[in-house]
Structures are given as structure tokens and as C-alpha cells.
Design a protein around this motif. Structure first.
Motif, PDB file in Angstrom:
ATOM      1  N   LEU A   1       0.827  -1.204   0.000  1.00 18.10           N
ATOM      2  CA  LEU A   1       0.000   0.000   0.000  1.00 18.10           C
ATOM      3  C   LEU A   1       0.864   1.257   0.000  1.00 18.10           C
ATOM      4  O   LEU A   1       0.571   2.225  -0.704  1.00 18.10           O
ATOM      5  CB  LEU A   1      -0.935  -0.009   1.208  1.00 18.10           C
ATOM      6  CG  LEU A   1      -1.893   1.187   1.328  1.00 18.10           C
ATOM      7  CD1 LEU A   1      -2.781   1.286   0.098  1.00 18.10           C
ATOM      8  CD2 LEU A   1      -2.739   1.060   2.584  1.00 18.10           C
ATOM      9  N   VAL A   2       1.937   1.248   0.785  1.00 21.08           N
ATOM     10  CA  VAL A   2       2.833   2.404   0.825  1.00 21.08           C
ATOM     11  C   VAL A   2       3.443   2.639  -0.549  1.00 21.08           C
ATOM     12  O   VAL A   2       3.516   3.770  -1.043  1.00 21.08           O
ATOM     13  CB  VAL A   2       3.937   2.193   1.880  1.00 21.08           C
ATOM     14  CG1 VAL A   2       4.981   3.300   1.797  1.00 21.08           C
ATOM     15  CG2 VAL A   2       3.334   2.143   3.276  1.00 21.08           C
ATOM     16  N   HIS A   3       3.868   1.566  -1.191  1.00 18.15           N
ATOM     17  CA  HIS A   3       4.488   1.678  -2.515  1.00 18.15           C
ATOM     18  C   HIS A   3       3.507   2.255  -3.534  1.00 18.15           C
ATOM     19  O   HIS A   3       3.863   3.138  -4.323  1.00 18.15           O
ATOM     20  CB  HIS A   3       4.975   0.298  -2.966  1.00 18.15           C
ATOM     21  CG  HIS A   3       5.496   0.267  -4.366  1.00 18.15           C
ATOM     22  ND1 HIS A   3       6.716   0.821  -4.716  1.00 18.15           N
ATOM     23  CD2 HIS A   3       4.961  -0.228  -5.515  1.00 18.15           C
ATOM     24  CE1 HIS A   3       6.911   0.657  -6.016  1.00 18.15           C
ATOM     25  NE2 HIS A   3       5.864   0.025  -6.521  1.00 18.15           N
TER      26      HIS A   3
ATOM     27  N   ILE B   1      -1.404   6.432   6.022  1.00 23.88           N
ATOM     28  CA  ILE B   1      -1.468   4.971   6.078  1.00 23.88           C
ATOM     29  C   ILE B   1      -1.198   4.535   7.513  1.00 23.88           C
ATOM     30  O   ILE B   1      -0.209   4.945   8.122  1.00 23.88           O
ATOM     31  CB  ILE B   1      -0.443   4.332   5.128  1.00 23.88           C
ATOM     32  CG1 ILE B   1      -0.749   4.732   3.681  1.00 23.88           C
ATOM     33  CG2 ILE B   1      -0.455   2.812   5.265  1.00 23.88           C
ATOM     34  CD1 ILE B   1       0.254   4.218   2.678  1.00 23.88           C
ATOM     35  N   THR B   2      -2.092   3.711   8.048  1.00 24.43           N
ATOM     36  CA  THR B   2      -1.951   3.210   9.414  1.00 24.43           C
ATOM     37  C   THR B   2      -1.842   1.693   9.398  1.00 24.43           C
ATOM     38  O   THR B   2      -2.130   1.041   8.396  1.00 24.43           O
ATOM     39  CB  THR B   2      -3.160   3.616  10.280  1.00 24.43           C
ATOM     40  OG1 THR B   2      -4.348   2.992   9.759  1.00 24.43           O
ATOM     41  CG2 THR B   2      -3.346   5.125  10.271  1.00 24.43           C
TER      42      THR B   2
ATOM     43  N   VAL C   1      -2.395  13.294  12.690  1.00 30.96           N
ATOM     44  CA  VAL C   1      -1.212  12.603  13.216  1.00 30.96           C
ATOM     45  C   VAL C   1      -0.898  13.068  14.634  1.00 30.96           C
ATOM     46  O   VAL C   1      -0.669  12.250  15.538  1.00 30.96           O
ATOM     47  CB  VAL C   1      -0.003  12.832  12.290  1.00 30.96           C
ATOM     48  CG1 VAL C   1       1.267  12.266  12.926  1.00 30.96           C
ATOM     49  CG2 VAL C   1      -0.242  12.187  10.931  1.00 30.96           C
ATOM     50  N   ILE C   2      -0.899  14.367  14.858  1.00 29.06           N
ATOM     51  CA  ILE C   2      -0.537  14.901  16.172  1.00 29.06           C
ATOM     52  C   ILE C   2      -1.534  14.460  17.245  1.00 29.06           C
ATOM     53  O   ILE C   2      -1.154  14.122  18.369  1.00 29.06           O
ATOM     54  CB  ILE C   2      -0.446  16.439  16.116  1.00 29.06           C
ATOM     55  CG1 ILE C   2       0.776  16.856  15.288  1.00 29.06           C
ATOM     56  CG2 ILE C   2      -0.363  17.038  17.515  1.00 29.06           C
ATOM     57  CD1 ILE C   2       0.923  18.349  15.108  1.00 29.06           C
ATOM     58  N   ASN C   3      -2.813  14.425  16.908  1.00 24.21           N
ATOM     59  CA  ASN C   3      -3.842  14.091  17.897  1.00 24.21           C
ATOM     60  C   ASN C   3      -3.991  12.596  18.157  1.00 24.21           C
ATOM     61  O   ASN C   3      -4.632  12.207  19.138  1.00 24.21           O
ATOM     62  CB  ASN C   3      -5.202  14.645  17.453  1.00 24.21           C
ATOM     63  CG  ASN C   3      -5.330  16.140  17.693  1.00 24.21           C
ATOM     64  OD1 ASN C   3      -4.952  16.644  18.742  1.00 24.21           O
ATOM     65  ND2 ASN C   3      -5.842  16.855  16.712  1.00 24.21           N
TER      66      ASN C   3
ATOM     67  N   PHE D   1       0.908   4.924  12.906  1.00 23.35           N
ATOM     68  CA  PHE D   1       0.999   5.510  11.575  1.00 23.35           C
ATOM     69  C   PHE D   1       2.222   4.948  10.857  1.00 23.35           C
ATOM     70  O   PHE D   1       3.309   4.853  11.431  1.00 23.35           O
ATOM     71  CB  PHE D   1       1.096   7.033  11.660  1.00 23.35           C
ATOM     72  CG  PHE D   1      -0.164   7.692  12.149  1.00 23.35           C
ATOM     73  CD1 PHE D   1      -1.203   7.950  11.276  1.00 23.35           C
ATOM     74  CD2 PHE D   1      -0.317   8.034  13.485  1.00 23.35           C
ATOM     75  CE1 PHE D   1      -2.373   8.544  11.716  1.00 23.35           C
ATOM     76  CE2 PHE D   1      -1.486   8.628  13.940  1.00 23.35           C
ATOM     77  CZ  PHE D   1      -2.519   8.885  13.048  1.00 23.35           C
ATOM     78  N   ILE D   2       2.029   4.594   9.595  1.00 27.79           N
ATOM     79  CA  ILE D   2       3.095   3.994   8.804  1.00 27.79           C
ATOM     80  C   ILE D   2       3.713   4.991   7.835  1.00 27.79           C
ATOM     81  O   ILE D   2       4.933   5.083   7.701  1.00 27.79           O
ATOM     82  CB  ILE D   2       2.564   2.779   8.016  1.00 27.79           C
ATOM     83  CG1 ILE D   2       2.025   1.727   8.979  1.00 27.79           C
ATOM     84  CG2 ILE D   2       3.664   2.180   7.145  1.00 27.79           C
ATOM     85  CD1 ILE D   2       3.058   1.149   9.913  1.00 27.79           C
ATOM     86  N   ASN D   3       2.867   5.761   7.157  1.00 27.79           N
ATOM     87  CA  ASN D   3       3.390   6.643   6.120  1.00 27.79           C
ATOM     88  C   ASN D   3       2.431   7.794   5.873  1.00 27.79           C
ATOM     89  O   ASN D   3       1.213   7.629   5.968  1.00 27.79           O
ATOM     90  CB  ASN D   3       3.600   5.850   4.821  1.00 27.79           C
ATOM     91  CG  ASN D   3       4.411   6.622   3.795  1.00 27.79           C
ATOM     92  OD1 ASN D   3       3.867   7.422   3.045  1.00 27.79           O
ATOM     93  ND2 ASN D   3       5.706   6.378   3.765  1.00 27.79           N
TER      94      ASN D   3
END
Length: 369
Positions: free
Chosen positions: A2-4, A16-17, A301-303, A310-312
Motif C-alpha cells: 500500500l505504501v508503494h 497509512i496506518t 497525526v498529532i492528535n 501511523f506507517i506513512n
């Protein structure tokens, strides 16, 4: 994988989580008034784990291991994922439930159970006109749950005690006189011979109102808030969630006083770019790569970084290049530069296109591929 694939989009608007989707926590976001709220989604895809018997053409090993009861053990996790998806869906939003299985226990039975337990808050949508030319069969209105010894049962009362942990009451189809109320024929079954492909099951559902337990929780929250203390209650401190598996590098967002930012800002003329939308993946040492996100991603992301893995996220924008002849220690990353026609636009123009408007293939800013 998925990241790719996501990197090919070169978009700062995705996250992406890595989390068990059946118990995915609520995403906390900042409201317009500065308070905290729960993020609800307009569109959700639940591509659930399945027995995969629809892939039998390309994966013949499935046939060797196949049993009519394969779907019994998967029904529970499939339903929990679909239910969690319904909970995270906004009222009026749509959710797609899909498998690559022919087994009704993994398909229509899950949809039927979801509609029953949500008391009609989730409704099947007729999408027959959305894809003209698509060949498919309508969803099944009835099916026969089967045990591992290949014996079918028409009701739960017929199921022997030894199989009652695998075959549950809500796996059975609706009675013939009520089958039409659920509109299960709106489900889509794509068989291999239809388009010379694999087999798929697809159902599109719309959330028409709050789920029964959501409505109850909302009422209870309103009542508990009126406790004579101005609606304010002190919540007990939450335990820090333990992240399992490989530990990802942290997401460190820039602040206004980021040391490397003035150099990049001056060299590339990025006076209007908010440095808080940039991040790196290291807290200490030299920053090798800098990524661009948007304000919504930054807030998510911060919250939520303490409870969700989190991955990406973000587009790689700048890469450190320690060369004495360079006026700036960071060069433009390929992921960012490949979308820009060099010499025809500035980095600020690129930022405006990427963040503020929809990118179209005919845009003057996009390279013809």
C-alpha cells in the motif's frame, strides 16, 4: 504494498496506518472552535479477509483446501470489521463491503446481520446503473449454513451442539416473507466467467441515521454532562497504548523556529509556505528527508499518534545534499519535482496546485506522462 502504491500519487493528503480494523480507535481531530471531536468518514472501503475461493482460477491450491464451512470461521471477523466501518461512517456516507469469495456466509450473511443489528440504519444501495456494461449476478436471498462435515442446516435449532460455536444464529438467511425487506438482491456477485476475471462480491451501503448504540451513547453523554458541575467531568487518565510489531520512526513536524527552514525558504522563495506542514522522521541528528503534508493530516497525526500506529504520510519534498558547491543543503526530491515543469513554475505554484486545487491531467503544471 500500500505504501508503494500510494507513493505513486505524490499526494500530501493521505495517511497509512497499521491497526486491527475491527477495533480501530476513533480519530480525534480539532474542531473549528479549537475543541476536540471525532472524525467521521464520508466513504469507507471494507475489503475484508476472506477464504479467497473466488481466486481459484489463479490460485488452484484453494480448491485442494476448500470446504463449504471455510466461511464459518471468517464470518465473525468480517462482521466486526463491517460494524466498525459503519460506526466510523458519517450519516449520509457510503461504505463498500467486498470479498473475493463466493460463500454467502462471508457475503450476504454479513450484510444481512449488519442491517439487522443496526436496525435499518445501514441500507443497501442500488448501484446497478453506476457501471453500465458490467456483467454480474444479483445477491442471494437465501443460503444454507454448512458444517465442516458438509451437512447443511435450515435453522439454528437443527445445528448439533458440537457445531454451535461455528454456526451462529445470525448466519441464517431471513425468512422468505421478510427477505425482500433487506434488498439483498442489490449486492453484486461477479463470477469468473462474466468478465473472464476472478470472483468478487461487492455491496454498497449507506448510513441513513445514527446506529442504535450511537444514539444511546449520545443521549447518555448528554444526561451525564448535566451533573451540577457545569457539564464538566474530570476523566481518569488513559493508559498509554502499547504498539505491537516493528516500531516506526516518529513523525516530527516543523515548528516556526525550525533551524533548517530559513535556508530552504530563502533559496526556493517559499515565503507563503507554512513550515508546520513539513515533517521529518527523526527527532535527533541531521534531517535527511523532509515531507510535505496538509493541515488536516498534521492535525490527525498529532492528535492520534499515541493510540494509532501511523506507517506513512506526506510527499518527500526535500532531500539533504551535503555538497560544498550547493547554496542550499537540501535539493528538491524526485517525488516532488516530477510533477513540475521545470522553468515554467515556481515551488510556490506547485504548492498551491498540490494543496489548494484539484489536480487534473490537463493542468499546465502537470508533466505529460
Amino acid at each position: 504494498m500500500l505504501v508503494h502504491q500510494a507513493k505513486r500519487l505524490s499526494s500530501p493528503c493521505f495517511v497509512i496506518t497499521n491497526h486491527d480494523s475491527s477495533v480501530l480507535p476513533n480519530f480525534t481531530v480539532t474542531d473549528k472552535d479549537g475543541g476536540k471531536g471525532i472524525l467521521k468518514f464520508d466513504r469507507i472501503l471494507c475489503d475484508v479477509p476472506c477464504s479467497g475461493d473466488g481466486t481459484i482460477r489463479k490460485n488452484p491450491d484453494v480448491w485442494v483446501k476448500w470446504n463449504a464451512a471455510n466461511g464459518n470461521n471468517l464470518h465473525g471477523i468480517q462482521y466486526r470489521i463491517a460494524r466498525r466501518g459503519a460506526e466510523m461512517l458519517a450519516v449520509g456516507g457510503r461504505m463498500v463491503y467486498s470479498t473475493c469469495s463466493f460463500n454467502p456466509l462471508e457475503d450476504e450473511a454479513v450484510i444481512h446481520r449488519l442491517i439487522v443489528e443496526t436496525e435499518g440504519a445501514m441500507e443497501l444501495v442500488d448501484v446497478s446503473d453506476s457501471l453500465p456494461g458490467l456483467k454480474y449476478s444479483k445477491g442471494k436471498l437465501s443460503w444454507v449454513p454448512t458444517s465442516r462435515d458438509m451437512v447443511g442446516y435450515s435453522s439454528f435449532s437443527e445445528v448439533p451442539e458440537k457445531w454451535q460455536t461455528q454456526i451462529r444464529p445470525l448466519m441464517f438467511p431471513p425468512s422468505p416473507d421478510k427477505a425482500g425487506d433487506f434488498h439483498l438482491d442489490r449486492c453484486i456477485r461477479i463470477l469468473p466467467h462474466h468478465q473472464d476475471t476472478g470472483g468478487f462480491f461487492v455491496a454498497v451501503l449507506q448510513k441513513t441515521k445514527l446506529l442504535p448504540w450511537e444514539a444511546s451513547a449520545k443521549i447518555e453523554k448528554k444526561i451525564s454532562g448535566d451533573n451540577g458541575s457545569g457539564g464538566k467531568q474530570k476523566e481518569p487518565p488513559r493508559k498509554k497504548r502499547r504498539m505491537h510489531g516493528f516500531r516506526e520512526d516518529p513523525f516530527v513536524f516543523f515548528e516556526d523556529d525550525e533551524p533548517v527552514w530559513p535556508e530552504i525558504k530563502e533559496f526556493y522563495g517559499l515565503d507563503d509556505l507554512d513550515p508546520k506542514l513539513l515533517l521529518t522522521r527523526c527527532k535527533e541528528g541531521k534531517k535527511k528527508n523532509i515531507y510535505l503534508t496538509n493541515s488536516a493530516v498534521r492535525d490527525i497525526v498529532i492528535n492520534n499518534e499515541e493510540k494509532i500506529k501511523f506507517i506513512n504520510t506526506g510527499v518527500k519534498s526535500f532531500v539533504r545534499c551535503d555538497n560544498r558547491s550547493m547554496k542550499c543543503s537540501f535539493r528538491i526530491a524526485q517525488e516532488m519535482a516530477k510533477l513540475v515543469k521545470i522553468g515554467e513554475t515556481s515551488m510556490l505554484d506547485f504548492y498551491d496546485v498540490l494543496i489548494q486545487v484539484n489536480i487534473r491531467g490537463d493542468s499546465q503544471y502537470i508533466t505529460q506522462l
